[in-house]
Design a protein around this motif. Structure first.
Motif, PDB file in Angstrom:
ATOM      1  N   SER A  73      42.935  16.964  28.675  1.00 56.60           N
ATOM      2  CA  SER A  73      41.586  17.386  28.878  1.00 56.60           C
ATOM      3  C   SER A  73      40.974  18.262  27.672  1.00 56.60           C
ATOM      4  CB  SER A  73      41.684  18.286  30.075  1.00 56.60           C
ATOM      5  OG  SER A  73      41.808  17.781  31.256  1.00 56.60           O
ATOM      6  N   MET A  74      41.945  19.093  27.040  1.00 56.96           N
ATOM      7  CA  MET A  74      41.689  19.662  25.744  1.00 56.96           C
ATOM      8  C   MET A  74      41.219  18.820  24.685  1.00 56.96           C
ATOM      9  SD  MET A  74      41.658  22.971  26.699  1.00 56.96           S
ATOM     10  CE  MET A  74      41.911  24.187  25.442  1.00 56.96           C
ATOM     11  N   ARG A  75      41.824  17.685  24.840  1.00 57.68           N
ATOM     12  CA  ARG A  75      41.257  16.860  23.704  1.00 57.68           C
ATOM     13  C   ARG A  75      40.097  16.126  23.839  1.00 57.68           C
ATOM     14  NH1 ARG A  75      42.906  11.073  22.327  1.00 57.68           N
ATOM     15  NH2 ARG A  75      41.198  10.220  21.499  1.00 57.68           N
ATOM     16  N   ILE A  76      39.511  16.106  25.039  1.00 53.80           N
ATOM     17  CA  ILE A  76      38.231  15.682  25.224  1.00 53.80           C
ATOM     18  C   ILE A  76      37.317  16.769  25.045  1.00 53.80           C
ATOM     19  CG2 ILE A  76      36.412  14.817  26.866  1.00 53.80           C
ATOM     20  CD1 ILE A  76      38.577  13.628  28.465  1.00 53.80           C
ATOM     21  N   VAL A  77      37.733  18.115  25.144  1.00 47.33           N
ATOM     22  CA  VAL A  77      36.900  19.308  25.140  1.00 47.33           C
ATOM     23  C   VAL A  77      36.814  19.334  23.502  1.00 47.33           C
ATOM     24  CG1 VAL A  77      36.987  21.857  25.240  1.00 47.33           C
ATOM     25  CG2 VAL A  77      37.668  20.431  26.919  1.00 47.33           C
ATOM     26  N   THR A  78      37.683  19.093  22.794  1.00 47.06           N
ATOM     27  CA  THR A  78      37.480  19.420  21.326  1.00 47.06           C
ATOM     28  C   THR A  78      36.622  18.169  20.633  1.00 47.06           C
ATOM     29  OG1 THR A  78      39.915  18.863  21.202  1.00 47.06           O
ATOM     30  CG2 THR A  78      39.367  21.031  21.033  1.00 47.06           C
ATOM     31  N   ASP A  79      37.066  16.952  21.379  1.00 45.49           N
ATOM     32  CA  ASP A  79      35.976  15.782  20.816  1.00 45.49           C
ATOM     33  C   ASP A  79      34.426  16.282  20.999  1.00 45.49           C
ATOM     34  OD1 ASP A  79      38.323  14.431  20.158  1.00 45.49           O
ATOM     35  OD2 ASP A  79      38.361  12.855  21.609  1.00 45.49           O
ATOM     36  N   LEU A  80      34.336  16.969  22.078  1.00 44.23           N
ATOM     37  CA  LEU A  80      32.800  17.034  22.237  1.00 44.23           C
ATOM     38  C   LEU A  80      32.374  18.216  21.503  1.00 44.23           C
ATOM     39  CD1 LEU A  80      32.837  17.434  26.212  1.00 44.23           C
ATOM     40  CD2 LEU A  80      31.016  16.029  24.679  1.00 44.23           C
ATOM     41  N   PHE A  81      33.402  19.248  21.227  1.00 45.66           N
ATOM     42  CA  PHE A  81      32.954  20.306  20.191  1.00 45.66           C
ATOM     43  C   PHE A  81      32.569  19.595  18.627  1.00 45.66           C
ATOM     44  CE2 PHE A  81      35.609  24.168  21.384  1.00 45.66           C
ATOM     45  CZ  PHE A  81      35.055  24.122  22.627  1.00 45.66           C
ATOM     46  N   ARG A  95      38.803  26.091  40.283  1.00 40.10           N
ATOM     47  CA  ARG A  95      37.835  25.355  40.947  1.00 40.10           C
ATOM     48  C   ARG A  95      38.268  24.146  41.518  1.00 40.10           C
ATOM     49  NH1 ARG A  95      33.346  22.624  38.943  1.00 40.10           N
ATOM     50  NH2 ARG A  95      31.564  22.754  39.975  1.00 40.10           N
ATOM     51  N   GLY A  96      39.093  23.587  40.480  1.00 43.66           N
ATOM     52  CA  GLY A  96      39.751  22.303  41.099  1.00 43.66           C
ATOM     53  C   GLY A  96      39.296  20.959  40.818  1.00 43.66           C
ATOM     54  N   THR A  97      38.207  20.909  40.105  1.00 44.00           N
ATOM     55  CA  THR A  97      37.565  19.536  39.684  1.00 44.00           C
ATOM     56  C   THR A  97      38.293  18.810  38.364  1.00 44.00           C
ATOM     57  OG1 THR A  97      35.841  20.220  38.305  1.00 44.00           O
ATOM     58  CG2 THR A  97      35.439  20.103  40.634  1.00 44.00           C
ATOM     59  N   TYR A  98      39.420  19.134  38.189  1.00 35.66           N
ATOM     60  CA  TYR A  98      40.238  18.520  37.111  1.00 35.66           C
ATOM     61  C   TYR A  98      40.465  16.982  37.492  1.00 35.66           C
ATOM     62  CZ  TYR A  98      43.755  20.107  40.605  1.00 35.66           C
ATOM     63  OH  TYR A  98      44.333  20.106  41.502  1.00 35.66           O
ATOM     64  N   ILE A  99      40.719  16.344  36.288  1.00 36.25           N
ATOM     65  CA  ILE A  99      41.252  14.949  36.347  1.00 36.25           C
ATOM     66  C   ILE A  99      42.424  14.647  35.923  1.00 36.25           C
ATOM     67  CG2 ILE A  99      40.735  12.280  36.169  1.00 36.25           C
ATOM     68  CD1 ILE A  99      37.852  13.040  36.158  1.00 36.25           C
ATOM     69  N   PHE A 100      42.581  14.946  34.446  1.00 30.43           N
ATOM     70  CA  PHE A 100      43.546  14.796  33.561  1.00 30.43           C
ATOM     71  C   PHE A 100      44.417  15.929  33.294  1.00 30.43           C
ATOM     72  CE2 PHE A 100      39.550  12.878  32.150  1.00 30.43           C
ATOM     73  CZ  PHE A 100      39.947  11.359  32.611  1.00 30.43           C
ATOM     74  N   PRO A 101      45.645  15.857  32.886  1.00 25.11           N
ATOM     75  CA  PRO A 101      46.479  16.940  32.487  1.00 25.11           C
ATOM     76  C   PRO A 101      45.904  17.676  31.332  1.00 25.11           C
ATOM     77  CG  PRO A 101      47.599  14.951  32.498  1.00 25.11           C
ATOM     78  CD  PRO A 101      46.338  14.467  32.502  1.00 25.11           C
ATOM     79  N   PRO A 102      46.273  19.235  31.299  1.00 28.15           N
ATOM     80  CA  PRO A 102      45.573  19.991  30.626  1.00 28.15           C
ATOM     81  C   PRO A 102      45.377  19.577  28.977  1.00 28.15           C
ATOM     82  CG  PRO A 102      47.147  20.983  31.893  1.00 28.15           C
ATOM     83  CD  PRO A 102      47.243  19.643  32.170  1.00 28.15           C
ATOM     84  N   LEU A 103      46.380  18.974  28.454  1.00 30.17           N
ATOM     85  CA  LEU A 103      46.381  18.881  27.136  1.00 30.17           C
ATOM     86  C   LEU A 103      45.526  17.573  26.659  1.00 30.17           C
ATOM     87  CD1 LEU A 103      50.115  18.980  25.634  1.00 30.17           C
ATOM     88  CD2 LEU A 103      48.128  20.541  25.151  1.00 30.17           C
TER      89      LEU A 103
END
Lengths: 551, 131
Positions: free
Chosen positions: A212-220, A202-210
Motif C-alpha cells: 500500500s505504501m508503494r502505491i502511496v509514494t507512486d502517487l506522490f 477505518r478498515g477499507t484496506y486491500i493490500f498489505p501495508p508495504l
C-alpha cells in the motif's frame, strides 16, 4: 511582575477562594479534559512564564505556524466550506453537488460507497447490499463522467475520500478533466490516500501495508510531475478519533503516520521539499471546546518542528500543517436530533478558532442515515453564520494569549511528543499498527468513554440526562434498493461496448509495472481511459500484491 | 455453577466501523460472558459457520453502512439451513426504526439503536439465553 501575581494568587486562594470553597465545594473533585489533562481552576500569566512569543507562537504564515498557515488567514479568504456528500448513483449525487454549489458551498467532497472504496465492482458478490449506501457507486470512467457532468473541473476543488483505490479514482478524475479540456496541471483537490489509518481504524484496506505504501509514494511521485496543485494525501486523525481515541492521541497517531509517509517517500528517492507542501491533514472537532482549539494549534506547531528538525525541510511551506476538519460524527445523538445542530455549531466554531483550511459540518440526522437536503442546508448555514455573522473570521487566531489556551496547547504538544516517542521506539507507525498497539489504545479510550457515559460521569444531553419521550426520526434519506440493479446494468453496458483488447493489454501493462518498480499510476490512467473497471484494476493489483488480513 | 454464555460479535459486509462492536464485545466479557469477535468484513456464511463452530448461544451483528436489510436476515437463514436455529441473532448499528419490523420478521430477535447502553444488551442476553 510574576512575583506579584504569585503572591496575589496565594492571597486570593487563602481568602476569597477559600471562603467559598469551605461553604460549597466545586462540582467535581477534579476537572479533566478528554485527554486526561488536569484542568487548573484558573490559568494565569504564571502558566506562561516559559512561553517565548517569537519562538513558540510567532506570526501567521511563518514558522512554527502556531497562529495559522496564512499571513492573513480568514481576513484574506474564508475557509473552504466543503460538505462531504455522495449517495446512490452518480446521477443522483451529481444533482446534490449542483444543489450544494448553488447554495454557496465552495468545494466538493466526494463520498464513495464501500465497494468503490474496497475495490469491488457493483456486481461483485461482496457488494451485496452495499451499493450506493454510504456514498456514490463508481465502477468505470463512465460513472465519473456522470458524477461531474456540468461541473467545470478547472473551477472547483474536489476532495475525494478514497484510500486503497485512490490511484484509480484520481486517474478517473484526470481522465474526466481531460474530456472537459482541462489539463491535470491545473486541477485542485485532495485524495485522502491515507492507508495507515485504514488499518488502525477505518478498515477499507486491500493490500498489505508495504505494498500500500508503494502505491502511496507512486502517487506522490506522479502528482509532483503532473498534478502539481493536488494534495496527494490527507493524513487523517478523524477516523481514529471517531473510533474513540482522545484529542492527544489523535494528534500523536496522525503525526506518527505523517512521519511514516515522509520517511517512505524519502526512501523512494523523493526530495523532502519536492512533495511535503502537498501533504494535507484531516482532523475531527469534538465537543470539548478549548481543548479542541488548542489541539489544532499544537498539531501545527509540532508538525512544523518535525519537518524542519527531523526531516531538514528547507522550504517554509514544507513545514505547514494545512488541514480539513469535520465535526464529530460520534458526538451526534439519535435522541432529540435537533440538539445536534447546536453541538455541530460549537464544534465548527472551535475548528475555525483553531485555524482550519476547510470544514465539513455534520447534519442533525446523521445518527440515523445519510442527511436529507434540508439537514445539509442547516449544516452549511451553520458555517455561513460563523463566517459572516459571528465576527470571529475578522481576526487571526483570536484566542492566542489566553492563558488557558496556551497552557493546553503546550500540554497537548508535550503529551503528543511522548506518544510519538513511544511509537518510534516500537519502530514507527507501521510497526505500531501491525502489532495492534494503536488499535488497542483507541479501543481502550473508546471503552472508557462509553463507561463514563453509562455511569453518568459524562453527561450527554438528551441521552443520559434531560431525556424526553419522543418518536424516532422517520423523515430520513433512504437509498432505494433498485440502485444496485441500476449500477449493475450500466456496468454491463459499459463492459459490452468497450474495446476488449485494449482493456486486456492495459491490465497486462499494469500488472508488469506492479511486479517491477515502475510507477503504477500511468498504466492505471491508461486502463481507466479504456473503461477498465475499478474491480478489474484492483484485482490486477490483488494478484501481485496480495490482500491484507486483520490479525 | 452454570456455564458461561457464549457470544459471537460479528461485522457483516464491508463496513469497517467497529468501535461499537469492540466496545460491546468488551462489555460482555467484563460481564462474565465468553465473547468471540470476528473482525470486520465477514460474509453471512463466515459468520454462521463461526457461530456453529464456536458453539455460541447468541450472535450480535453490527452494521453502520446500511446493508443490514440484506445481510442480517441472511445470517439467520444460513443458521436455520444448517440446523442451528437455536442460536439467537440480534443486531445494532445505524438502523432506521422502519427497518426493524422487517428484520424481526426475518428472524432477527432484537435491534439495538444508537444510544443503547451496554447494560441494556447484557440484560437482554441474560434474559434470552438459557444456560
Amino acid at each position: 511582575m510574576s512575583k506579584n501575581i504569585r503572591e496575589e494568587m496565594e492571597r486570593w486562594e487563602k481568602t476569597t477562594l477559600n471562603k467559598v470553597l469551605s461553604k460549597s465545594p466545586e462540582r467535581e473533585p477534579s476537572f479533566k479534559t478528554t485527554s486526561h489533562i488536569e484542568l487548573k481552576r484558573l490559568f494565569t500569566p504564571l502558566d506562561m512564564t516559559d512561553l517565548d512569543y517569537c519562538k513558540d507562537l510567532g506570526f501567521p504564515g511563518e514558522f512554527p505556524f502556531t497562529r495559522g498557515v496564512q499571513p492573513t488567514m480568514y481576513r484574506g479568504r474564508l475557509w473552504t466550506m466543503r460538505q462531504y456528500a455522495g449517495f446512490a448513483t452518480p446521477e443522483e449525487t451529481n444533482k446534490r453537488y449542483k444543489y450544494l454549489l448553488e447554495h454557496g458551498q465552495t468545494g466538493l467532497s466526494v463520498a464513495f460507497d464501500l465497494p468503490t472504496q474496497i475495490g469491488y465492482d457493483s456486481d461483485h458478490p461482496l457488494s451485496d447490499g452495499e451499493v450506493g449506501k454510504v456514498g456514490v457507486a463508481i465502477d468505470t470512467l463512465k460513472d465519473m463522467e456522470i458524477l461531474f457532468d456540468g461541473i467545470p473541473l478547472d473551477k472547483v476543488s474536489t476532495s475525494m475520500t478514497i484510500n486503497s483505490t485512490a490511484a484509480i479514482l484520481l486517474a478517473m478524475y484526470i481522465a474526466v478533466a481531460e474530456k472537459q479540456g482541462v489539463k491535470s496541471e491545473i486541477l485542485q483537490g485532495t485524495i485522502q490516500n491515507d492507508i495507515l489509518k485504514e488499518y488502525a481504524a477505518r478498515g477499507t484496506y486491500i493490500f498489505p501495508p508495504l505494498e500500500s505504501m508503494r502505491i502511496v509514494t507512486d502517487l506522490f511521485a506522479f502528482c509532483k510531475d503532473h498534478v502539481q496543485r493536488w494534495n496527494t494525501i490527507s493524513i487523517s486523525g478523524y477516523h481514529m478519533r471517531e473510533a474513540g481515541c482522545t484529542a492527544v492521541q489523535e494528534v500523536a497517531f496522525t503525526l506518527a503516520d505523517g512521519i511514516a509517509y515522509v520517511e517512505a517517500a524519502i526512501r523512494a528517492g523523493l526530495d523532502v521539499d519536492s512533495f511535503a507542501s502537498r501533504l494535507a491533514f484531516f482532523f475531527c472537532c469534538h465537543n470539548t471546546f478549548i481543548e479542541e482549539v488548542a489541539k489544532f494549534r499544537a498539531a501545527r506547531r509540532l508538525w512544523s518542528k518535525i519537518m524542519k528538525e527531523r526531516f531538514k525541510a528547507k522550504r517554509d511551506d514544507s513545514c505547514m500543517l494545512r488541514f480539513h476538519t469535520q465535526t464529530a460524527g460520534c458526538s451526534l445523538t439519535a435522541q432529540q436530533p435537533d440538539n445536534n445542530v447546536v453541538r455541530v455549531a460549537f464544534q465548527a466554531l472551535a475548528a475555525v478558532l483553531g485555524g482550519t483550511q476547510s470544514l465539513h459540518t455534520n447534519s442533525r440526522d446523521e445518527a440515523y442515515a445519510l442527511p436529507t437536503e434540508d439537514s445539509v442546508r442547516i449544516a452549511l448555514r451553520t458555517q455561513q453564520l460563523i463566517a459572516y455573522e459571528s465576527g470571529v473570521a475578522d481576526m487571526i487566531d483570536p484566542l492566542c494569549g489566553s492563558y488557558a489556551v496556551e497552557a493546553l496547547t503546550n500540554e497537548i504538544e508535550k503529551k503528543a511528543v511522548d506518544y510519538i516517542e513511544k511509537i518510534e521506539a516500537m519502530g514507527g507507525a507501521i510497526k505500531a499498527i501491525e502489532s495492534g498497539y494503536i488499535q488497542g489504545e483507541i479501543g481502550e479510550s473508546a471503552y472508557q468513554y462509553q463507561k463514563e457515559i453509562e455511569t453518568k460521569k459524562r453527561i450527554v444531553v438528551g441521552l443520559n440526562q434531560f431525556q424526553v419521550e419522543e418518536e424516532p426520526l422517520r423523515d430520513i434519506l433512504r437509498i432505494k434498493p433498485e440502485v444496485e440493479q441500476y449500477q449493475k446494468e450500466k456496468l454491463a453496458r459499459v463492459k459490452k461496448e468497450r474495446d476488449h483488447a485494449k482493456v486486456k493489454d492495459d491490465l497486462a501493462v499494469l500488472k508488469k509495472a506492479a511486479q517491477g518498480t515502475d510507477n503504477v499510476i500511468p498504466p492505471i490512467l491508461e486502463a481507466v481511459k479504456g473503461y477498465a473497471t475499478l474491480g478489474e484494476i484492483s484485482d490486477t493489483l490483488r494478484d501481485v500484491f496480495g490482500e491484507y488480513r486483520e490479525r | 455453577m452454570p456455564r458461561k454464555i457464549r457470544v459471537l460479535v460479528a461485522k457483516p459486509g464491508l463496513d469497517g466501523h467497529d468501535r461499537g462492536a469492540k466496545v460491546i464485545a468488551r462489555a460482555l466479557r467484563d460481564a462474565g460472558m465468553e465473547v468471540i469477535y470476528t473482525g470486520i468484513r465477514q460474509t453471512p456464511d463466515q459468520i454462521a459457520n463461526a457461530a456453529i463452530q464456536e458453539s455460541v448461544d447468541i450472535v450480535g451483528l453490527s452494521s453502520l453502512s446500511g446493508a443490514h436489510n440484506n445481510l442480517f436476515p441472511k445470517v439467520v437463514q444460513i443458521l436455520k439451513d444448517k440446523g442451528a436455529e437455536d442460536i439467537l441473532v440480534f443486531g445494532g448499528g445505524i438502523i432506521p426504526v422502519d427497518d426493524i419490523p422487517g428484520l424481526k420478521k426475518a428472524g432477527v430477535r432484537e435491534i439495538f439503536q444508537p444510544g443503547a447502553s451496554t447494560e441494556d444488551i447484557i440484560k437482554y442476553i441474560r434474559e434470552n439465553v438459557k444456560v
